[in-house]
Design an enzyme around this catalytic site. Sequence first.
Site, PDB file in Angstrom:
ATOM      1  N   SER A 186       0.910  -1.290   0.000  1.00 43.47           N
ATOM      2  CA  SER A 186      -0.002  -0.020  -0.047  1.00 43.47           C
ATOM      3  C   SER A 186       0.767   1.208   0.113  1.00 43.47           C
ATOM      4  O   SER A 186       0.284   2.277  -0.397  1.00 43.47           O
ATOM      5  CB  SER A 186      -0.837  -0.101   1.115  1.00 43.47           C
ATOM      6  OG  SER A 186      -0.366   0.045   2.419  1.00 43.47           O
ATOM      7  N   HIS A 214      -5.618  -3.832  -1.665  1.00 37.86           N
ATOM      8  CA  HIS A 214      -5.408  -3.073  -2.542  1.00 37.86           C
ATOM      9  C   HIS A 214      -5.558  -3.214  -3.823  1.00 37.86           C
ATOM     10  O   HIS A 214      -5.141  -2.603  -4.896  1.00 37.86           O
ATOM     11  CB  HIS A 214      -4.254  -2.043  -2.315  1.00 37.86           C
ATOM     12  CG  HIS A 214      -4.133  -1.231  -1.260  1.00 37.86           C
ATOM     13  ND1 HIS A 214      -4.679   0.030  -1.221  1.00 37.86           N
ATOM     14  CD2 HIS A 214      -3.956  -1.286   0.199  1.00 37.86           C
ATOM     15  CE1 HIS A 214      -4.491   0.818   0.010  1.00 37.86           C
ATOM     16  NE2 HIS A 214      -4.100  -0.120   0.922  1.00 37.86           N
ATOM     17  N   LYS A 245     -12.391  -0.867   0.661  1.00 39.67           N
ATOM     18  CA  LYS A 245     -11.583   0.256  -0.454  1.00 39.67           C
ATOM     19  C   LYS A 245     -12.243   0.304  -1.706  1.00 39.67           C
ATOM     20  O   LYS A 245     -13.423   1.006  -1.669  1.00 39.67           O
ATOM     21  CB  LYS A 245     -10.076  -0.345  -0.417  1.00 39.67           C
ATOM     22  CG  LYS A 245      -9.255  -0.202   1.021  1.00 39.67           C
ATOM     23  CD  LYS A 245      -8.080  -0.509   0.425  1.00 39.67           C
ATOM     24  CE  LYS A 245      -7.308  -0.893   1.954  1.00 39.67           C
ATOM     25  NZ  LYS A 245      -6.972   0.305   2.962  1.00 39.67           N
TER      26      LYS A 245
END
Length: 398
Positions: A186, A214, A245
Amino acid sequence: MTLLDSRLEAQLEEFKRDGVYKRLNHLDGPQGPRAKMEGRGEVIILSSNNYLGLCNEPEVVEAGKVGLERYGAGTASVRFICGTFTVHRELEASLARLVGTPASLSFVSCWSANEAVPGTLLGEEDLVLSDQLNHASIIDGVRLSKAIAKCQTGVYLHANMADLDAKLAAATDRRIKMVITDGVFSMEGAIAPLPDLVDICRKHGAVLVVDDSHATGVLGATGRGTAEHFGMVGQVDIITSTLGKALGGAAGGFVAGSGAVCDFLTQRARPQLFSNALPPTVAASTLASVRYLEAHPERVTRLRENARYFRDQLNGLGFKPLAGETPIVPVILGETADAIRMSEMLLEEGVFVTGFGYPVVPQGQARVRCQVSAAHTRADLDQALAAFSQVGRRLKLI
Ligand SMILES: Cc1ncc(COP(=O)(O)O)c(C=O)c1O
């Protein structure tokens, strides 16, 4: 004031003196490519995990409202008592389908999911090896597994397959060997070398766990994650990921793997047994996000195009962002105070980008980290680039 309070006050003052004190910015409206920030008006958000722009997608928001009406506000219980709703089952089936595993199990966060995996699945005769640059939740999960499962733990050099190979080769006395890595790191935006990881794990009979927080909704032609990026869907033993996310950005996480892994976690994972279940509204909105993603692969394409455009343009301005293919675009500055100062100057220009320093990243490698979204228009990105250009010249970085 207690002794503890006075010690904390002194440390907080030190953070302020050193320029590393974090000030919270309050948004007064939905998360999006632009958002209303209290005291600042509209700013361009270049610092959120809203990769696909689904936080405020009408279908996703509507599904949350329908979920609220149908199931109420809370679960009022942990999963195994009476906190399991039909929408949890639907969500878990859809997440397993998305990432290509037989089963999945939701958690209130990916932090909890990462805490659950090694500490629950391993025992005294086992070993877990973790990439040096893994996310804090993996680091803490591994630390905890040493205390709870009493397994052996170790760290291999970042993405260094020779080091991993040697450490696995030396672990001949270990019954189960587990390797944990971020799919996308990340702070760097770098992608884990999955084909090599799978080969080495197979060679040593090790279980591979990939945290795709991610990468879910981001990597691969249809957003199925790191495995899809490498054409290897179905070849990762266990995937953990977040719902906070790309998948609508609310909160929550999951573990995806075999039926046995998910069932065992249901029986024994402490963050699952002793903490309330994912709120049904979030399960409902995330389910809508997964369906949206499956129906709209063009969002993933758009995200990739935006990331490439922003990275290329930053390079054109004379910045040297870390090279990569993901929407995480870090510009390394060195000192923490410099990163925080640059992010403050960008905010004054109406662009919200966070500065990160030690201990989140190694000493001397402080950075501002940009995160591009599929929801950004070219006008949003161009305005952000103009702000980078101005601030960069003022700081003599370009
Ligand atoms: C790689 C990685 N794993 C896990 C997490 C934690 O996710 P959650 O917010 O769902 O706890 C994050 C969040 O920053 C992350 O970046």
